[in-house]
Design a protein around this motif. Sequence first.
Motif, PDB file in Angstrom:
ATOM      1  N   LEU A 152       0.821  -1.211   0.000  1.00 22.70           N
ATOM      2  CA  LEU A 152       0.000   0.000   0.000  1.00 22.70           C
ATOM      3  C   LEU A 152       0.854   1.261   0.000  1.00 22.70           C
ATOM      4  N   ALA A 153       0.214   2.354  -0.362  1.00 22.73           N
ATOM      5  CA  ALA A 153       0.906   3.649  -0.369  1.00 22.73           C
ATOM      6  C   ALA A 153       1.198   4.083   1.064  1.00 22.73           C
ATOM      7  N   THR A 154       2.348   4.703   1.229  1.00 24.74           N
ATOM      8  CA  THR A 154       2.765   5.137   2.563  1.00 24.74           C
ATOM      9  C   THR A 154       3.045   6.635   2.576  1.00 24.74           C
ATOM     10  N   MET A 155       3.176   7.152   3.774  1.00 22.03           N
ATOM     11  CA  MET A 155       3.561   8.558   3.960  1.00 22.03           C
ATOM     12  C   MET A 155       4.297   8.660   5.290  1.00 22.03           C
ATOM     13  N   ALA A 156       4.802   9.839   5.564  1.00 21.37           N
ATOM     14  CA  ALA A 156       5.499  10.026   6.846  1.00 21.37           C
ATOM     15  C   ALA A 156       4.524  10.590   7.873  1.00 21.37           C
ATOM     16  N   ALA A 157       4.500  10.000   9.048  1.00 23.44           N
ATOM     17  CA  ALA A 157       3.679  10.539  10.145  1.00 23.44           C
ATOM     18  C   ALA A 157       4.280  11.869  10.598  1.00 23.44           C
ATOM     19  N   GLU A 169       6.105  14.775  12.669  1.00 24.74           N
ATOM     20  CA  GLU A 169       7.365  14.669  13.425  1.00 24.74           C
ATOM     21  C   GLU A 169       7.155  14.419  14.904  1.00 24.74           C
ATOM     22  N   ASP A 170       6.076  14.921  15.465  1.00 26.81           N
ATOM     23  CA  ASP A 170       5.869  14.727  16.903  1.00 26.81           C
ATOM     24  C   ASP A 170       5.543  13.276  17.224  1.00 26.81           C
ATOM     25  N   GLN A 171       5.322  12.462  16.200  1.00 26.34           N
ATOM     26  CA  GLN A 171       5.047  11.048  16.409  1.00 26.34           C
ATOM     27  C   GLN A 171       6.315  10.202  16.324  1.00 26.34           C
ATOM     28  N   SER A 172       7.453  10.850  16.235  1.00 22.22           N
ATOM     29  CA  SER A 172       8.706  10.122  16.069  1.00 22.22           C
ATOM     30  C   SER A 172       9.001   9.231  17.267  1.00 22.22           C
ATOM     31  N   HIS A 173       9.559   8.071  17.003  1.00 18.91           N
ATOM     32  CA  HIS A 173       9.973   7.146  18.065  1.00 18.91           C
ATOM     33  C   HIS A 173      11.478   7.167  18.236  1.00 18.91           C
ATOM     34  N   GLY A 174      12.154   8.147  17.674  1.00 13.79           N
ATOM     35  CA  GLY A 174      13.600   8.202  17.856  1.00 13.79           C
ATOM     36  C   GLY A 174      14.311   8.432  16.546  1.00 13.79           C
ATOM     37  N   ASN A 199      16.101   6.606  14.664  1.00  9.80           N
ATOM     38  CA  ASN A 199      16.061   5.589  13.607  1.00  9.80           C
ATOM     39  C   ASN A 199      14.681   5.418  12.999  1.00  9.80           C
ATOM     40  N   ASP A 200      13.752   6.233  13.359  1.00  5.55           N
ATOM     41  CA  ASP A 200      12.369   6.028  12.958  1.00  5.55           C
ATOM     42  C   ASP A 200      12.035   6.905  11.751  1.00  5.55           C
ATOM     43  N   GLY A 201      11.690   6.277  10.643  1.00  2.94           N
ATOM     44  CA  GLY A 201      11.306   7.033   9.456  1.00  2.94           C
ATOM     45  C   GLY A 201       9.861   7.476   9.481  1.00  2.94           C
ATOM     46  N   ARG A 202       9.137   7.087  10.539  1.00  3.18           N
ATOM     47  CA  ARG A 202       7.733   7.473  10.747  1.00  3.18           C
ATOM     48  C   ARG A 202       6.849   7.044   9.577  1.00  3.18           C
ATOM     49  N   ILE A 203       7.142   5.879   9.032  1.00  3.07           N
ATOM     50  CA  ILE A 203       6.366   5.415   7.881  1.00  3.07           C
ATOM     51  C   ILE A 203       5.022   4.882   8.344  1.00  3.07           C
ATOM     52  N   VAL A 204       3.960   5.401   7.758  1.00  5.81           N
ATOM     53  CA  VAL A 204       2.602   4.921   8.042  1.00  5.81           C
ATOM     54  C   VAL A 204       1.902   4.744   6.695  1.00  5.81           C
ATOM     55  N   LEU A 205       0.797   4.031   6.748  1.00  5.39           N
ATOM     56  CA  LEU A 205       0.012   3.871   5.519  1.00  5.39           C
ATOM     57  C   LEU A 205      -0.839   5.112   5.293  1.00  5.39           C
ATOM     58  N   VAL A 206      -1.045   5.425   4.041  1.00  2.00           N
ATOM     59  CA  VAL A 206      -2.014   6.473   3.720  1.00  2.00           C
ATOM     60  C   VAL A 206      -3.387   5.937   4.151  1.00  2.00           C
ATOM     61  N   PRO A 207      -4.155   6.757   4.861  1.00  5.03           N
ATOM     62  CA  PRO A 207      -5.452   6.248   5.366  1.00  5.03           C
ATOM     63  C   PRO A 207      -6.443   5.887   4.269  1.00  5.03           C
ATOM     64  N   GLU A 208      -7.397   5.071   4.658  1.00  3.85           N
ATOM     65  CA  GLU A 208      -8.587   4.758   3.860  1.00  3.85           C
ATOM     66  C   GLU A 208      -8.297   3.996   2.577  1.00  3.85           C
ATOM     67  N   GLN A 209      -7.262   3.185   2.574  1.00  6.87           N
ATOM     68  CA  GLN A 209      -6.978   2.412   1.350  1.00  6.87           C
ATOM     69  C   GLN A 209      -7.738   1.081   1.342  1.00  6.87           C
ATOM     70  N   THR A 210      -7.999   0.515   2.518  1.00  8.20           N
ATOM     71  CA  THR A 210      -8.741  -0.760   2.583  1.00  8.20           C
ATOM     72  C   THR A 210      -9.799  -0.657   3.677  1.00  8.20           C
ATOM     73  N   PRO A 211     -10.713   0.298   3.557  1.00  5.62           N
ATOM     74  CA  PRO A 211     -11.674   0.497   4.658  1.00  5.62           C
ATOM     75  C   PRO A 211     -12.616  -0.679   4.812  1.00  5.62           C
ATOM     76  N   ARG A 212     -12.768  -1.126   6.073  1.00  9.04           N
ATOM     77  CA  ARG A 212     -13.675  -2.243   6.348  1.00  9.04           C
ATOM     78  C   ARG A 212     -14.165  -2.135   7.780  1.00  9.04           C
ATOM     79  N   PHE A 249       1.239  -3.879   3.502  1.00  8.71           N
ATOM     80  CA  PHE A 249       2.689  -3.858   3.689  1.00  8.71           C
ATOM     81  C   PHE A 249       3.293  -2.565   3.157  1.00  8.71           C
ATOM     82  N   ASP A 250       4.354  -2.126   3.829  1.00  7.89           N
ATOM     83  CA  ASP A 250       5.100  -0.991   3.309  1.00  7.89           C
ATOM     84  C   ASP A 250       6.310  -1.508   2.516  1.00  7.89           C
ATOM     85  N   GLY A 251       7.132  -0.589   2.073  1.00  4.16           N
ATOM     86  CA  GLY A 251       8.256  -0.952   1.220  1.00  4.16           C
ATOM     87  C   GLY A 251       9.334  -1.778   1.911  1.00  4.16           C
ATOM     88  N   GLN A 252       9.269  -1.891   3.230  1.00  5.20           N
ATOM     89  CA  GLN A 252      10.248  -2.702   3.962  1.00  5.20           C
ATOM     90  C   GLN A 252       9.639  -4.022   4.427  1.00  5.20           C
TER      91      GLN A 252
END
Lengths: 160, 477
Positions: free
Chosen positions: B190-195, B197-202, B204-217, B232-235
């Motif tokens: 799925l398509a991803t984006m960066a969360a 910055e305040d959501q950073s976990h440190g 080493n964290d690229g803050r990769i999240v999925l773009v919302p609403e791609q598989t709504p159920r 899945f993301d690119g990693q």
Amino acid sequence: MDSAEAARLVELHGQAVYRLAYARTGSREDAEDVAQETFLRLVRAAPEFRDEDHRRAWLLRVAANCAADLTRSLWRRRRRPLEEAEALGAPSPEPPEEGALAAVLALPERYRTVVHLYYFEEYSAAEIARLLGMREGTVHTRLSRARAMLREILEEGDYV
Amino acid sequence: MFRETYRKEMEQVLLNERQKERLAGLMAAAPARRTRHVGRTALIAAAVCALCIVTALAASPTLRDILGQSLGSFGPYSQEVEGVSATDQGIRVSVVRALADQSGGTVYLEVQDLTGDRLTEDTQFSSWVRPMAYDPESRTLLARLDFYGTDFLDREEDGMAEVSIGEIWGGEFFEGIPLPADLLEADNMLATMAAPEDQSHGTNDGRIVLVPEQTPRALEGAPWFTLSSMGFDGQDRLHVQLKMQEGWEDQLPDHCFYADLAVLHQCLEDAYGGSGRYDLVSLQGRDYRLENGRYLDFCLMPCVDVRMEDGKIAYDYLPREAYRGLPLTLQGWIGTRERVEGDWTLRFPLEILPERTVTVNQPVNTKLAETFTLTARSASLRSAPQNGRQGSLQLLPLTVYLEDGTRVTVPRGRCVDAGWESGGTGFNTDTWTFPDPIDPAQVTAFSLGYWYVPLDGDTARPAGWLAELPEPPEDAP
């Protein structure tokens, strides 16, 4: 709270809160989380302070509690068995350190806060007791035990 | 001097300018006082019972029975605690019972909502207190705090103990919410984006999240949220992203929902662990909040390899193909009542059970067993490492032998204390808790695994070795 006031408070007290959180948690990431939660609580609670020293003491107390809560969070409790079962964890992004700071971080968590407040923030035992809401005798006991442990870690008789 | 060195090193620990700006930005954006549109059960206005002499627990036969069942045969050994309570935000917390020796114990608390209906059976606390049972009629919760050595309960030299609670939040656990199997197919990238910055976990964290609403159920059994995106993301990392229903954005605490890590871990272990195909090195997760908690993105990170790449740590994750057919479900906890912050600090004198201490001073398993301490509740062995080899003896079964010929076996202990004394000598204290009380004076010997130690008053006779292990109790895990 307006931006200027927020920036002023972060400038005045941010480092103190962050350092206490780091001393308590041993993790810069967690310390940032704790600092964030501490200052947000300041905004939400909006208490009245006599002066900046009073505000600083309030922030440090909240930071100490938030740092303690972080290790008690539901996630950490329920995830703990998995962490204990893992023979190899992904290496920490922070390389191991040596020296006095590493020695403090090697202490059991309950001692680190009083050590930091005494040796870095230079509060007296009585002030630490008031700040953390504990008995002065408890502070003295923890400092005494911490010194004994630090002495062993640092292998110098009168180092502390 | 230590002070100077510590100061100098700690002065290098700093918030950088970006972190300070982010912090100030969050403060400026935060509302001064939180309001919540929980919209759940209306608050019930009730008068505070100023003349309540009988505690709500005493008035609740159900909770009284449950407390009695929990104490079991240790009931007569427990301490009844009266008059120790703290009330804040209309919730009263009282210590009602305690059972303790030096190695640990349990403090029982009663939590009553005097002005509302904010407690539930699965109420969470900002401490090691956990719920046991709830009586909706009296709006009273029975809770417990289990402590080990000096962990989880503040205990002072003068015998005073302190329980401190800063937050009480009524809610409920959820589990077994099935995740769509078709979204675990390897081609579901799925398509991803960066969360933010305040959501950073440190660092080493690229803050990769999925773009919302791609598989709504919709998700079966979950009225509080729906599935926004899962894939899945690119990693090769699986993300499960929820969309919170209106009014529920603040009700799912950080790190409180996850795709049943225990199930996932077992699934992956069963399928791949130690098989030579993939070996799990670690299993972690990260969660991110988007749009003020409207979306929660949980990223699963089952790591199968760690290596250095271009001078940095790089992780290899489980390949997407490995997820096919795994029966993943969601579990977690969600707040269904108002989150209540306050200050409930309770101090009381903790009575410790009488103990019998035996000097052992004999080697076992590369350690020197120093002392053996017995109470009605437990047996503890303090040992010191020999030849620099640390570690505890907690994994061994312990048996105590009684004068009447009976014996009690505890399959496994727990390390309740460890550290070092002056002179650099380390120590461990391991404790085994009895299922029923024993009389310490009646104990004539103990064995740890095959190692058998006869006792003579307050000293131990020379140890020997058993030919076979004592049988554990039938209901031992």
